[in-house]
Design an enzyme around this catalytic site. Structure first.
Site, PDB file in Angstrom:
ATOM      1  N   GLU A 291     -11.210  -9.298   2.556  1.00 46.98           N
ATOM      2  CA  GLU A 291      -9.934  -8.986   3.200  1.00 46.98           C
ATOM      3  C   GLU A 291     -10.237  -8.850   4.677  1.00 46.98           C
ATOM      4  OE1 GLU A 291      -7.262  -6.055   1.470  1.00 46.98           O
ATOM      5  OE2 GLU A 291      -6.650  -5.416   3.478  1.00 46.98           O
TER       6      GLU A 291
ATOM      7  N   THR B 144      -6.947   6.545   9.650  1.00 48.16           N
ATOM      8  CA  THR B 144      -6.874   5.476   8.652  1.00 48.16           C
ATOM      9  C   THR B 144      -8.145   4.660   8.788  1.00 48.16           C
ATOM     10  OG1 THR B 144      -5.564   3.576   7.870  1.00 48.16           O
ATOM     11  CG2 THR B 144      -5.569   3.956  10.235  1.00 48.16           C
ATOM     12  N   THR B 145      -8.330   3.661   7.917  1.00 47.60           N
ATOM     13  CA  THR B 145      -9.544   2.848   7.995  1.00 47.60           C
ATOM     14  C   THR B 145      -9.635   2.213   9.387  1.00 47.60           C
ATOM     15  OG1 THR B 145      -9.070   2.350   5.692  1.00 47.60           O
ATOM     16  CG2 THR B 145     -10.848   1.109   6.715  1.00 47.60           C
TER      17      THR B 145
ATOM     18  N   HIS C  77      -5.468   3.753  -2.056  1.00 43.87           N
ATOM     19  CA  HIS C  77      -6.816   4.112  -1.599  1.00 43.87           C
ATOM     20  C   HIS C  77      -7.146   5.519  -2.090  1.00 43.87           C
ATOM     21  CE1 HIS C  77      -9.642   4.376   2.195  1.00 43.87           C
ATOM     22  NE2 HIS C  77     -10.268   4.706   1.078  1.00 43.87           N
TER      23      HIS C  77
ATOM     24  N   ARG D 162       4.233  18.748   1.003  1.00 42.17           N
ATOM     25  CA  ARG D 162       4.821  19.946   0.389  1.00 42.17           C
ATOM     26  C   ARG D 162       4.101  20.343  -0.902  1.00 42.17           C
ATOM     27  NH1 ARG D 162      10.043  21.588   2.292  1.00 42.17           N
ATOM     28  NH2 ARG D 162       9.760  21.429   4.510  1.00 42.17           N
TER      29      ARG D 162
ATOM     30  N   ASN E  89       0.851  -1.194   0.000  1.00 40.88           N
ATOM     31  CA  ASN E  89       0.000   0.000   0.000  1.00 40.88           C
ATOM     32  C   ASN E  89       0.892   1.251   0.000  1.00 40.88           C
ATOM     33  OD1 ASN E  89      -1.469   2.252   1.041  1.00 40.88           O
ATOM     34  ND2 ASN E  89      -3.094   0.847   1.632  1.00 40.88           N
TER      35      ASN E  89
ATOM     36  N   ASP F 192      -0.088   4.515  -0.133  1.00 42.73           N
ATOM     37  CA  ASP F 192      -0.742   5.778   0.234  1.00 42.73           C
ATOM     38  C   ASP F 192       0.194   6.748   0.971  1.00 42.73           C
ATOM     39  OD1 ASP F 192      -3.012   4.600  -0.777  1.00 42.73           O
ATOM     40  OD2 ASP F 192      -3.939   4.225   1.175  1.00 42.73           O
ATOM     41  N   HIS F 193       1.045   6.173   1.838  1.00 46.39           N
ATOM     42  CA  HIS F 193       1.901   7.055   2.646  1.00 46.39           C
ATOM     43  C   HIS F 193       2.948   7.804   1.821  1.00 46.39           C
ATOM     44  CE1 HIS F 193       0.128   6.046   6.379  1.00 46.39           C
ATOM     45  NE2 HIS F 193       0.430   4.779   6.302  1.00 46.39           N
TER      46      HIS F 193
ATOM     47  N   GLU G 195      -8.400   0.670  -3.388  1.00 45.80           N
ATOM     48  CA  GLU G 195      -9.274   0.709  -2.215  1.00 45.80           C
ATOM     49  C   GLU G 195     -10.242   1.855  -2.396  1.00 45.80           C
ATOM     50  OE1 GLU G 195      -7.716   0.981   1.720  1.00 45.80           O
ATOM     51  OE2 GLU G 195      -6.219  -0.535   1.271  1.00 45.80           O
TER      52      GLU G 195
ATOM     53  N   GLY H 246       0.986  -1.471   4.385  1.00 38.68           N
ATOM     54  CA  GLY H 246       1.449  -0.142   4.001  1.00 38.68           C
ATOM     55  C   GLY H 246       2.346   0.495   5.044  1.00 38.68           C
ATOM     56  N   HIS H 247       1.749   0.864   6.163  1.00 32.28           N
ATOM     57  CA  HIS H 247       2.438   1.724   7.128  1.00 32.28           C
ATOM     58  C   HIS H 247       3.797   1.185   7.574  1.00 32.28           C
ATOM     59  CE1 HIS H 247       2.566   4.918  10.107  1.00 32.28           C
ATOM     60  NE2 HIS H 247       3.080   4.027  10.922  1.00 32.28           N
TER      61      HIS H 247
ATOM     62  N   ARG I 238      -6.939  12.850   0.325  1.00 31.20           N
ATOM     63  CA  ARG I 238      -5.879  13.319   1.231  1.00 31.20           C
ATOM     64  C   ARG I 238      -4.507  12.754   0.882  1.00 31.20           C
ATOM     65  NH1 ARG I 238      -7.381  10.154   6.794  1.00 31.20           N
ATOM     66  NH2 ARG I 238      -9.388  11.134   6.450  1.00 31.20           N
ATOM     67  N   HIS I 239      -4.482  11.622   0.194  1.00 39.88           N
ATOM     68  CA  HIS I 239      -3.156  11.138  -0.247  1.00 39.88           C
ATOM     69  C   HIS I 239      -3.158  10.846  -1.754  1.00 39.88           C
ATOM     70  CE1 HIS I 239      -5.164   7.471   1.013  1.00 39.88           C
ATOM     71  NE2 HIS I 239      -4.924   7.661   2.295  1.00 39.88           N
TER      72      HIS I 239
ATOM     73  N   ARG J 154      -9.333   8.233  -1.621  1.00 42.88           N
ATOM     74  CA  ARG J 154     -10.325   8.669  -0.637  1.00 42.88           C
ATOM     75  C   ARG J 154     -11.180   9.798  -1.182  1.00 42.88           C
ATOM     76  NH1 ARG J 154     -10.403   8.120   4.841  1.00 42.88           N
ATOM     77  NH2 ARG J 154      -9.095   6.457   5.620  1.00 42.88           N
TER      78      ARG J 154
ATOM     79  N   HIS K 160      -4.043  -4.646   7.502  1.00 39.06           N
ATOM     80  CA  HIS K 160      -4.186  -3.506   8.411  1.00 39.06           C
ATOM     81  C   HIS K 160      -3.401  -3.741   9.702  1.00 39.06           C
ATOM     82  CE1 HIS K 160      -5.683   0.158  10.147  1.00 39.06           C
ATOM     83  NE2 HIS K 160      -6.090   0.449   8.929  1.00 39.06           N
ATOM     84  N   GLY K 161      -2.448  -2.866   9.916  1.00 33.17           N
ATOM     85  CA  GLY K 161      -1.665  -2.924  11.150  1.00 33.17           C
ATOM     86  C   GLY K 161      -0.628  -4.035  11.175  1.00 33.17           C
TER      87      GLY K 161
END
Ligand code: PXP
Length: 235
Positions: free
Chosen positions: A150, A99-100, A42, A17, A6, A8-9, A69, A212-213, A48-49, A44, A190-191
């Site tokens: 998922e 996040t979700t 994702h 920036r 993922n 997104d980050h 997503e 992702g994260h 936002r990303h 959204r 997730h996580g």
């Protein structure tokens, strides 16, 4: 088990920036070259990303599949049908969440999701529903005609941090087994991180993990290629 990265980050950092770096497409290429099976992004409602142009560029440029997503909204449905990614993962979306935060309530929105699934599938898109490890949600997911679920691993990940994950892992195992008995394919995400991901081997038959994260966080120190390949070694 395969890995969906993922990204997104990467877009979150770029947007900090409002410029061009880090480049989302470059990140996706690095993950692809490192062995990821899929790129997840994702789009959204608040953008936002990931932005619309990112998701179209990803679809055009990647050799591996794109997993979009999205929330079950008319706007996203229209974009997905134009984009035609390999798959769409339907997630709940709240404006104020970081996040979700949990799985989709398929039981409550069954009719809407059923129509959405059939439209996406008519456009050649595989559908995955992001749900909690709850038997009623699994049954509803099956009734909507989804290809995949998922399983939301966020509660498990939180419990793992507290050293008390057995019950949450059991819920995931039970839900995965039941879903597979109904003919659904099962992913999870997730996580998940470099510690807790090892326990995903204790859930039979998982197809793919979407992460992702933790990968992007590790990439800050070791680079994205190594962060992805270290995760691949673990799964
Ligand atoms: N799967 C789904 C459905 C998600 O919404 C997210 C977060 O965007 C992930 C996987 C990845 O979660 P994490 O960033 O915690 O690895």
């Amino acid at each position: 088990m395969e890995l969906g990265v993922n990204i997104d980050h990467i877009a979150t950092l770029r947007n900090a920036r409002m410029g061009l770096e880090p480049n989302v497409l470059e990140a996706a290429f690095i993950a692809q070259d490192a062995g990821a099976s899929q790129i997840t992004a994702h789009l959204r409602e608040d953008r936002r990303h990931i932005k619309d142009e990112d998701i179209f560029l990803l679809k055009e440029s990647l050799k591996i599949g794109l997993n979009m997503e999205m929330a079950a909204t008319d706007e996203m449905e229209e974009i997905a049908c134009k984009l035609k990614p390999l798959s769409c993962c339907i997630v709940p979306e709240k404006r104020l969440e970081i996040t979700t935060e949990g799985g989709l309530d398929v039981v409550k929105f069954e009719e809407r999701i059923k129509k959405l699934n059939s439209n996406l599938q008519d456009n050649g898109i595989l559908v995955s529903l992001f749900i909690d490890a709850d038997i009623k949600q699994v049954e509803a997911a099956k009734r909507t005609g989804a290809n995949y679920i998922e399983l939301h691993t966020g509660f498990f990940a939180n419990a793992f941090e507290k050293g008390n994950y057995k019950e949450e892992l059991k819920k995931l195992q039970t839900a995965a087994e039941y879903a597979q008995s109904l003919g659904l394919k099962v992913n999870a995400g997730h996580g998940l991180n470099y510690e807790n991901v090892k326990l995903m081997h204790e859930i039979n038959g998982l197809c793919e993990l979407n992460i992702g994260h933790s990968i992007i966080s590790r990439a800050v120190f070791v680079g994205l290629k190594k962060a992805v390949s270290d995760m691949l070694d673990l799964i």
